[in-house]
Design a protein around this motif. Structure first.
Motif, PDB file in Angstrom:
ATOM      1  N   UNK A 393      -6.779  -4.102  -4.181  1.00 22.88           N
ATOM      2  CA  UNK A 393      -7.962  -4.355  -3.337  1.00 22.88           C
ATOM      3  C   UNK A 393      -7.543  -5.006  -2.016  1.00 22.88           C
ATOM      4  N   UNK A 394      -6.597  -5.946  -2.103  1.00 30.80           N
ATOM      5  CA  UNK A 394      -6.129  -6.599  -0.872  1.00 30.80           C
ATOM      6  C   UNK A 394      -5.480  -5.556   0.046  1.00 30.80           C
ATOM      7  N   UNK A 395      -4.651  -4.716  -0.562  1.00 31.91           N
ATOM      8  CA  UNK A 395      -3.960  -3.704   0.236  1.00 31.91           C
ATOM      9  C   UNK A 395      -4.959  -2.765   0.916  1.00 31.91           C
ATOM     10  N   UNK A 396      -5.960  -2.340   0.148  1.00 37.71           N
ATOM     11  CA  UNK A 396      -6.971  -1.446   0.723  1.00 37.71           C
ATOM     12  C   UNK A 396      -7.748  -2.153   1.839  1.00 37.71           C
ATOM     13  N   UNK A 397      -8.031  -3.441   1.621  1.00 39.96           N
ATOM     14  CA  UNK A 397      -8.771  -4.211   2.629  1.00 39.96           C
ATOM     15  C   UNK A 397      -7.953  -4.348   3.906  1.00 39.96           C
ATOM     16  N   UNK A 398      -6.666  -4.633   3.751  1.00 41.96           N
ATOM     17  CA  UNK A 398      -5.789  -4.731   4.921  1.00 41.96           C
ATOM     18  C   UNK A 398      -5.769  -3.396   5.664  1.00 41.96           C
ATOM     19  N   UNK A 399      -5.670  -2.305   4.896  1.00 41.99           N
ATOM     20  CA  UNK A 399      -5.632  -0.975   5.513  1.00 41.99           C
ATOM     21  C   UNK A 399      -6.885  -0.691   6.326  1.00 41.99           C
ATOM     22  N   UNK A 400      -8.047  -1.065   5.776  1.00 38.73           N
ATOM     23  CA  UNK A 400      -9.306  -0.814   6.460  1.00 38.73           C
ATOM     24  C   UNK A 400      -9.409  -1.635   7.752  1.00 38.73           C
ATOM     25  N   UNK A 401      -9.065  -2.923   7.658  1.00 39.68           N
ATOM     26  CA  UNK A 401      -9.158  -3.792   8.839  1.00 39.68           C
ATOM     27  C   UNK A 401      -8.142  -3.344   9.894  1.00 39.68           C
ATOM     28  N   UNK A 402      -6.962  -2.960   9.434  1.00 43.91           N
ATOM     29  CA  UNK A 402      -5.928  -2.468  10.345  1.00 43.91           C
ATOM     30  C   UNK A 402      -6.448  -1.266  11.140  1.00 43.91           C
ATOM     31  N   UNK A 403      -7.064  -0.318  10.439  1.00 44.28           N
ATOM     32  CA  UNK A 403      -7.573   0.886  11.104  1.00 44.28           C
ATOM     33  C   UNK A 403      -8.614   0.550  12.163  1.00 44.28           C
ATOM     34  N   UNK A 404      -9.424  -0.479  11.874  1.00 44.20           N
ATOM     35  CA  UNK A 404     -10.456  -0.870  12.835  1.00 44.20           C
ATOM     36  C   UNK A 404      -9.860  -1.342  14.146  1.00 44.20           C
ATOM     37  N   UNK A 405      -8.744  -2.058  14.054  1.00 40.84           N
ATOM     38  CA  UNK A 405      -8.163  -2.662  15.257  1.00 40.84           C
ATOM     39  C   UNK A 405      -7.204  -1.731  15.981  1.00 40.84           C
ATOM     40  N   UNK A 406      -6.627  -0.781  15.246  1.00 38.60           N
ATOM     41  CA  UNK A 406      -5.578   0.032  15.860  1.00 38.60           C
ATOM     42  C   UNK A 406      -5.897   1.525  15.780  1.00 38.60           C
ATOM     43  N   UNK A 407      -6.900   1.942  16.542  1.00 34.94           N
ATOM     44  CA  UNK A 407      -7.095   3.381  16.643  1.00 34.94           C
ATOM     45  C   UNK A 407      -6.219   3.861  17.807  1.00 34.94           C
TER      46      UNK A 407
END
Ligand SMILES: [Zn+2]
Length: 513
Positions: A393-407
């Motif tokens: 869950x942490x990994x998925x959460x990091x992935x989602x937040x990462x995508x938001x900031x780095x398009x």
């Protein structure tokens, strides 16, 4: 009717706040309030709430301070129920602020209310329902003493469990005492009052209503419907004045046979609560509830992107099929996780003698014990184990937040650095500058920390934590590899998957549309 300074009509309950008038201490003094209207003083609790609520709405006040994300959904429905003078139930999963809302109803009561002094059921001086008070007024008349009850004392709450008895909720009759006193067995003087009569002229909240035994539900219904009740076969008349509110898990509530139908019919409104609809709403609640401001002599900073990760864990968990949706994932998960993140950073700073510290992704993993206990797992989740699920869950959460900031950001140089043999291991306990020096060696990494809100890429604490977040994000998207010990390396080609696809002899899967 004269007006108090705040523009509200002067009644028995608002008089004591206007200076110059001594607060009535006896029934006679209460009656002598100028332009006193006994009908106003004896209004029902539901009318009292109605009037105060309408006044608050007209003034544009925040109706439920500290409750966020319900402005357009839950709160308008509760307001309608209260304006309709309905008893109501909040249907929702754990950690959806149900208890907070019910306790918040206190704000719609008058600041203080006159009661006959010493009465166990807070009798109205002008319309006492218990025998004791009626007898007292008959003998003492206008000298009957009056007490003033603050609104905080007019809220009674009970968690329903299967072993709650009629005596707990309604009361009990002592037949021996009744017989000895030569009294009629239905005489109230022989009653030990339960919680509901003690909530008279106030609010009675029952949490988890479906756990209440059927016969207690019948008792509740009889009180709500007729003001009549039988205890141990003795009929009693108790015309109580109470707003009754409930909470329940929606599935339990709708399950057949859990709630007796006549009681269900008497609940005027079913209001469904929900989890925050957006990450921002969730973060607002978490920021309000979590204890993050610690000692003045050590500053722990939690960057906004890390708060997003913490909140996103809860969002991911609520979507995850391996987590039991019937019980839900409480808002307490991100709250305790954030507190634990702060503690982990605090601990590292203390060990390294640092006075300021920026929390990092590693601190979220350190918060695992705050996460695992807050989820009920389905069978599939149990097989994997709570720790593994929480890490995913942490990994998925990091992935989602990462995508938001780095398009549209090209991380090829960073990935290449690893593919050319670069490896990085960030120790659990290291100083911010040690980690920064390691991370700054990776080509093209520090130039992206600005996208995570770090203005100064030479700020070791903030830039180091942001750079680590970027590496975690690349790992979450399988662009680079990472070991359990937080060592980063080049992602290996997915050889296993490739082989599986080319199993000889197996016919290609047919596609149906
Ligand atoms: Zn009384």
């Amino acid at each position: 009717m004269p007006e108090a300074q705040n523009g509200t009509p002067m009644t028995a309950s608002t008089l004591q706040s206007s200076s110059g008038h001594p607060r009535p201490r006896t029934l006679g003094e209460l009656k002598r309030i100028p332009d006193f209207d006994p009908r106003g003083a004896s209004r029902s609790v539901k009318n009292e709430i109605r009037q105060n609520l309408l006044r608050a709405i007209e003034k544009g006040e925040v109706l439920f301070p500290g409750v966020h994300g319900y402005e357009d959904t839950v709160i308008p429905q509760i307001v309608n129920a209260l304006l309709s003078r309905h008893n109501f139930i909040l249907l929702g999963l754990r950690g959806q602020a149900k208890s907070r809302i019910l306790r918040g109803l206190i704000n719609f009561l008058d600041a203080e209310m006159p009661v006959i002094a010493g009465c166990e059921i807070n009798d109205d001086p002008f319309r006492p329902i218990c025998r004791g008070c009626r007898e007292k007024i008959a003998t003492e008349g206008d000298n009957t003493p009056i007490a003033w009850m603050p609104r905080e004392q007019r809220f009674v709450e009970k968690l329903a469990t299967p072993d709650v008895t009629m005596a707990d909720i309604i009361g009990d009759v002592d037949p021996i005492r009744a017989a000895r006193g030569g009294r009629d067995l239905s005489d109230e003087l022989t009653i030990h009052y339960g919680l509901l009569p003690r909530a008279n002229r106030g609010i009675f909240a029952i949490n988890e209503l479906p756990d209440l035994a059927g016969k207690i539900q019948v008792g509740l219904f009889n009180i709500m419907q007729e003001g009549d009740i039988q205890i141990k076969g003795y009929p009693l008349r108790l015309p109580l004045d109470v707003l009754i509110v409930f909470t329940a898990n929606p599935e339990d509530y709708t399950a057949r046979g859990k709630i007796i139908t006549p009681l269900k019919d008497r609940i005027g409104a079913e209001v469904r609560t929900h989890y925050p609809a957006t990450l921002e709403e969730g973060m607002t609640i978490t920021a309000q509830e979590a204890w993050v401001g610690r000692d003045a002599n050590r500053k722990v900073e939690v960057p906004p992107y890390l708060r997003q990760v913490v909140e996103e864990i809860a969002f991911q968990a609520r979507e995850d099929k391996r987590v039991d949706r019937r019980s839900g994932v409480s808002q307490r998960l991100p709250i305790t996780t954030l507190e634990s993140v702060v503690s982990s950073a605090e601990q590292r700073a203390a060990r390294k003698g640092e006075k300021t510290v920026v929390a990092r992704v590693a601190d979220v993993y350190a918060a695992l014990p705050a996460i695992t206990g807050k989820m009920e797992l389905e069978y599939e989740g149990e097989l994997k184990g709570a720790d593994t699920i929480a890490r995913e869950l942490i990994r998925a959460a990091v992935g989602r937040v990462f995508s938001k900031h780095f398009t549209d950001v090209n991380f090829q140089p960073v990935i290449q650095w690893f593919e050319l043999g670069g490896e990085l291991k960030l120790p659990e306990v290291s100083s911010a500058s040690e980690r920064y020096q390691q991370l700054a060696k990776i080509q093209g990494l520090m130039e992206h920390v600005g996208k995570l809100g770090v203005p100064d890429r030479k700020d070791a604490g903030a830039a180091g934590a942001a750079a680590e977040m970027i590496l975690e994000g690349l790992w979450a998207h399988r662009r680079i590899g990472r070991s359990e010990e937080r060592g980063f390396y080049a992602e290996k080609p997915k050889a296993v998957e490739q082989r599986e696809r080319d199993v000889p002899g197996r016919p290609p899967r047919r596609q149906f549309n």
